[in-house]
Write a protein that holds these residues in place. Structure first.
Motif, PDB file in Angstrom:
ATOM      1  N   PRO A   1      58.307  26.475  56.643  1.00 23.99           N
ATOM      2  CA  PRO A   1      57.086  26.894  56.964  1.00 23.99           C
ATOM      3  C   PRO A   1      57.599  28.171  57.707  1.00 23.99           C
ATOM      4  N   SER A   2      58.599  29.099  56.276  1.00 19.42           N
ATOM      5  CA  SER A   2      59.224  30.330  57.529  1.00 19.42           C
ATOM      6  C   SER A   2      58.712  31.455  57.415  1.00 19.42           C
ATOM      7  N   SER A   3      59.382  32.623  57.702  1.00 21.16           N
ATOM      8  CA  SER A   3      57.567  33.853  57.454  1.00 21.16           C
ATOM      9  C   SER A   3      58.618  34.917  56.694  1.00 21.16           C
ATOM     10  N   SER A   4      58.709  35.571  55.187  1.00 20.51           N
ATOM     11  CA  SER A   4      59.133  36.267  55.096  1.00 20.51           C
ATOM     12  C   SER A   4      59.090  37.766  56.100  1.00 20.51           C
ATOM     13  N   THR A   5      57.952  38.252  56.766  1.00 23.41           N
ATOM     14  CA  THR A   5      57.200  39.389  57.172  1.00 23.41           C
ATOM     15  C   THR A   5      59.008  39.263  58.715  1.00 23.41           C
ATOM     16  N   HIS A   6      58.682  38.276  59.380  1.00 24.87           N
ATOM     17  CA  HIS A   6      59.900  37.841  60.199  1.00 24.87           C
ATOM     18  C   HIS A   6      61.304  38.034  59.836  1.00 24.87           C
ATOM     19  N   ALA A   7      61.548  38.021  58.373  1.00 24.69           N
ATOM     20  CA  ALA A   7      62.566  37.940  58.278  1.00 24.69           C
ATOM     21  C   ALA A   7      63.240  39.574  57.663  1.00 24.69           C
ATOM     22  N   LEU A   8      62.484  39.997  57.504  1.00 25.77           N
ATOM     23  CA  LEU A   8      62.132  41.117  57.189  1.00 25.77           C
ATOM     24  C   LEU A   8      63.357  42.052  58.137  1.00 25.77           C
ATOM     25  N   ILE A   9      61.892  42.562  59.402  1.00 29.19           N
ATOM     26  CA  ILE A   9      61.455  42.697  60.280  1.00 29.19           C
ATOM     27  C   ILE A   9      62.620  42.461  61.318  1.00 29.19           C
ATOM     28  N   GLY A  10      63.833  41.385  61.350  1.00 26.74           N
ATOM     29  CA  GLY A  10      64.767  40.797  62.266  1.00 26.74           C
ATOM     30  C   GLY A  10      65.940  42.020  61.071  1.00 26.74           C
ATOM     31  N   GLY A  11      65.614  41.951  59.752  1.00 26.22           N
ATOM     32  CA  GLY A  11      66.993  42.606  58.626  1.00 26.22           C
ATOM     33  C   GLY A  11      66.927  44.084  59.064  1.00 26.22           C
ATOM     34  N   ILE A  12      65.673  44.552  58.735  1.00 31.15           N
ATOM     35  CA  ILE A  12      66.085  46.445  59.480  1.00 31.15           C
ATOM     36  C   ILE A  12      66.407  46.480  61.443  1.00 31.15           C
ATOM     37  N   MET A  13      65.587  45.483  61.434  1.00 36.06           N
ATOM     38  CA  MET A  13      66.389  45.711  63.340  1.00 36.06           C
ATOM     39  C   MET A  13      67.669  45.667  63.362  1.00 36.06           C
ATOM     40  N   GLY A  14      68.120  44.487  62.834  1.00 34.59           N
ATOM     41  CA  GLY A  14      69.474  44.414  62.841  1.00 34.59           C
ATOM     42  C   GLY A  14      70.701  44.836  62.653  1.00 34.59           C
TER      43      GLY A  14
ATOM     44  N   SER B   1      60.612  28.377  63.950  1.00 33.85           N
ATOM     45  CA  SER B   1      61.065  29.317  63.341  1.00 33.85           C
ATOM     46  C   SER B   1      60.770  30.763  63.808  1.00 33.85           C
ATOM     47  N   MET B   2      59.782  30.861  64.336  1.00 30.29           N
ATOM     48  CA  MET B   2      59.378  32.068  64.839  1.00 30.29           C
ATOM     49  C   MET B   2      60.687  32.722  65.995  1.00 30.29           C
ATOM     50  N   ILE B   3      60.846  31.399  66.715  1.00 35.31           N
ATOM     51  CA  ILE B   3      61.910  31.448  67.776  1.00 35.31           C
ATOM     52  C   ILE B   3      63.208  32.160  67.022  1.00 35.31           C
ATOM     53  N   LEU B   4      63.740  31.284  65.914  1.00 37.39           N
ATOM     54  CA  LEU B   4      65.268  31.517  65.573  1.00 37.39           C
ATOM     55  C   LEU B   4      64.809  32.792  64.325  1.00 37.39           C
ATOM     56  N   THR B   5      64.002  32.836  63.494  1.00 35.96           N
ATOM     57  CA  THR B   5      64.246  33.826  62.399  1.00 35.96           C
ATOM     58  C   THR B   5      65.027  35.509  62.502  1.00 35.96           C
ATOM     59  N   ILE B   6      64.042  35.613  63.802  1.00 40.41           N
ATOM     60  CA  ILE B   6      64.595  37.429  63.596  1.00 40.41           C
ATOM     61  C   ILE B   6      65.847  37.456  64.362  1.00 40.41           C
ATOM     62  N   PRO B   7      65.845  36.621  65.704  1.00 37.34           N
ATOM     63  CA  PRO B   7      67.438  36.867  66.069  1.00 37.34           C
ATOM     64  C   PRO B   7      69.064  36.224  64.983  1.00 37.34           C
ATOM     65  N   VAL B   8      68.162  35.235  63.886  1.00 38.36           N
ATOM     66  CA  VAL B   8      69.599  34.880  62.576  1.00 38.36           C
ATOM     67  C   VAL B   8      69.396  36.240  62.186  1.00 38.36           C
ATOM     68  N   THR B   9      68.773  36.514  61.657  1.00 34.08           N
ATOM     69  CA  THR B   9      68.336  37.834  60.507  1.00 34.08           C
ATOM     70  C   THR B   9      69.015  39.250  60.751  1.00 34.08           C
ATOM     71  N   MET B  10      68.561  39.924  62.178  1.00 36.86           N
ATOM     72  CA  MET B  10      69.339  40.854  62.969  1.00 36.86           C
ATOM     73  C   MET B  10      71.118  39.998  62.437  1.00 36.86           C
ATOM     74  N   VAL B  11      71.481  39.255  63.014  1.00 34.85           N
ATOM     75  CA  VAL B  11      72.478  39.417  63.178  1.00 34.85           C
ATOM     76  C   VAL B  11      73.463  39.194  61.813  1.00 34.85           C
ATOM     77  N   LEU B  12      72.468  38.470  60.903  1.00 37.46           N
ATOM     78  CA  LEU B  12      73.161  38.472  59.167  1.00 37.46           C
ATOM     79  C   LEU B  12      73.174  39.596  58.799  1.00 37.46           C
ATOM     80  N   SER B  13      72.078  40.647  59.061  1.00 39.81           N
ATOM     81  CA  SER B  13      71.932  41.928  58.653  1.00 39.81           C
ATOM     82  C   SER B  13      72.987  42.885  58.873  1.00 39.81           C
ATOM     83  N   GLY B  14      73.333  42.067  60.494  1.00 36.95           N
ATOM     84  CA  GLY B  14      74.353  43.518  61.200  1.00 36.95           C
ATOM     85  C   GLY B  14      75.613  43.383  60.265  1.00 36.95           C
ATOM     86  N   ALA B  15      75.895  41.651  60.085  1.00 42.48           N
ATOM     87  CA  ALA B  15      76.792  41.775  59.486  1.00 42.48           C
ATOM     88  C   ALA B  15      77.384  41.958  58.052  1.00 42.48           C
ATOM     89  N   LEU B  16      76.037  41.603  57.690  1.00 45.04           N
ATOM     90  CA  LEU B  16      75.976  41.889  56.150  1.00 45.04           C
ATOM     91  C   LEU B  16      76.043  44.079  55.726  1.00 45.04           C
TER      92      LEU B  16
END
Length: 363
Positions: free
Chosen positions: A125-138, A341-356
């Motif tokens: 049960p992860s969050s699309s919103t957290h993933a998108l916000i993390g992606g934008i920040m990263g 999920s709340m702890i991991l989603t934003i930092p993981v997607t930040m790192v992933l989007s930065g690399a992408l």
């Protein structure tokens, strides 16, 4: 068309757009918009399906009835739910280079989509919103440093209605989850007193209320979720020079509405099982308590223009209802997974989007 004429992107200093430069910009813009639409579809089965979870698990509707109703009202929410959330999301970047804005948004969507698909595959049960916000920040930080993100720190001590930027987004992500948990708990405590001497036949009335509550929650879910992608599309069109002001075109709104509905119809069963069965045995009254508290939280967040996580709000409300009913019967492991999920989603997607981002810039 809904627009905000006060928000514009300035061209990067010294940049002169030649024919050779326009073509890749338009190509990135088209790919980003297509990916935003794809992300909307994944939102449908990642977030929107949770709206039907307690509704169906409680026996208030059959799976077919519940999914079709939620999908239909999600569509209405996306069409008529306004643009406040879209403008909040589209104002999170302060980058002045149009091509860089497009690259950041493309990398953010790639990272968020990858996270969404992985979470769906494992029934997490992860969050699309957290993933998108993390992606934008990263991607934003990787592109132009911390100054590329509009944090809104200066407005932190301002009146609540003036809080903006990433501070507003993060505050609402946290507050909405707390409200979901507390709202579910308080609702169940109240209904236990209200229905303490009621007969079993009261379930007929509760089931009717559940249909109304589920429809209300689905409307605000569709409004909040669709606007996240609409904000990105509006920013892409502005950066690509296809729009003079930040605006949400109707064709984009209609497409997002259709896709979020189709996503709900097609792929939400894994997440639904997690929310509807693994936390505790849900009866109609529990579904009503959860749906009312979640719907109010989603509605207030959408009106305030804050992108929030439907999955987390609904899951926490179910846990709150279960805790009020009998803490011993609650599957607390789901809550633990949600916190992870709340702890991991934003930092993981930040790192992933930065690399992408670096890969996107080299294509």
């Amino acid at each position: 068309m809904t627009e905000n004429p006060c928000i514009r992107l300035a061209p990067h200093p010294g940049v002169v757009r030649t024919r050779k430069e326009i073509h890749p910009m338009l190509l990135i813009a088209v790919v980003t918009i297509i990916l935003a639409f794809a992300f909307t579809f994944t939102n449908g089965f990642q977030d929107a399906a949770t709206v039907a979870a307690t509704f169906i698990a409680s026996g208030s509707a059959t799976p077919r009835q519940g999914i079709v109703m939620v999908a239909g009202v999600n569509f209405l929410g996306a069409i008529f739910g306004g643009s406040a959330v879209a403008f909040t999301l589209s104002g999170l970047l302060t980058i002045t280079s149009d091509i860089l804005v497009l690259q950041v948004l493309l990398a953010a969507l790639l990272a968020a989509s990858a996270w969404n698909l992985g979470a769906w595959y494992f029934g997490f049960p992860s969050s699309s919103t957290h993933a998108l916000i993390g992606g934008i920040m990263g991607a934003g930080i990787a592109a132009a440093g911390t100054g590329s993100v509009y944090w809104g720190v200066a407005e932190l001590l301002a009146p609540p209605h003036e809080i903006t930027g990433m501070v507003k987004v993060m505050l609402f992500l946290i507050i909405s989850i707390v409200l979901g948990l507390a709202g579910g708990y308080v609702m169940r405590r109240c209904t236990r007193v209200l229905f303490r001497n009621a007969k079993r036949t009261i379930n007929r009335s509760i089931i009717r209320i559940n249909w109304v509550a589920a429809a209300g929650m689905a409307f605000f879910n569709g409004a909040n979720d669709a606007q996240k992608q609409l904000g990105i599309i509006a920013l892409v069109l502005l950066a690509a020079g296809e729009s003079a002001v930040l605006a949400v075109p109707f064709w984009a709104r209609l497409t997002c509405a259709l896709l979020i509905s189709l996503g709900t119809l097609g792929g939400g069963w894994r997440i639904m099982k997690t929310i509807g069965r693994r936390i505790f045995a849900i009866e109609p009254v529990h579904s009503m308590d959860s749906q009312i508290s979640s719907g109010v939280t989603l509605g207030l967040s959408t009106i305030a223009g804050a992108p929030v996580s439907s999955t987390h709000i609904i899951t926490m409300s179910v846990i709150g209802v279960g805790a009020a009913e009998n803490p011993r019967n609650v599957g607390w492991r789901v809550g633990e997974e949600l916190i992870i999920s709340m702890i991991l989603t934003i930092p993981v997607t930040m790192v992933l989007s930065g690399a992408l981002l670096f890969l996107v810039q080299r294509i």
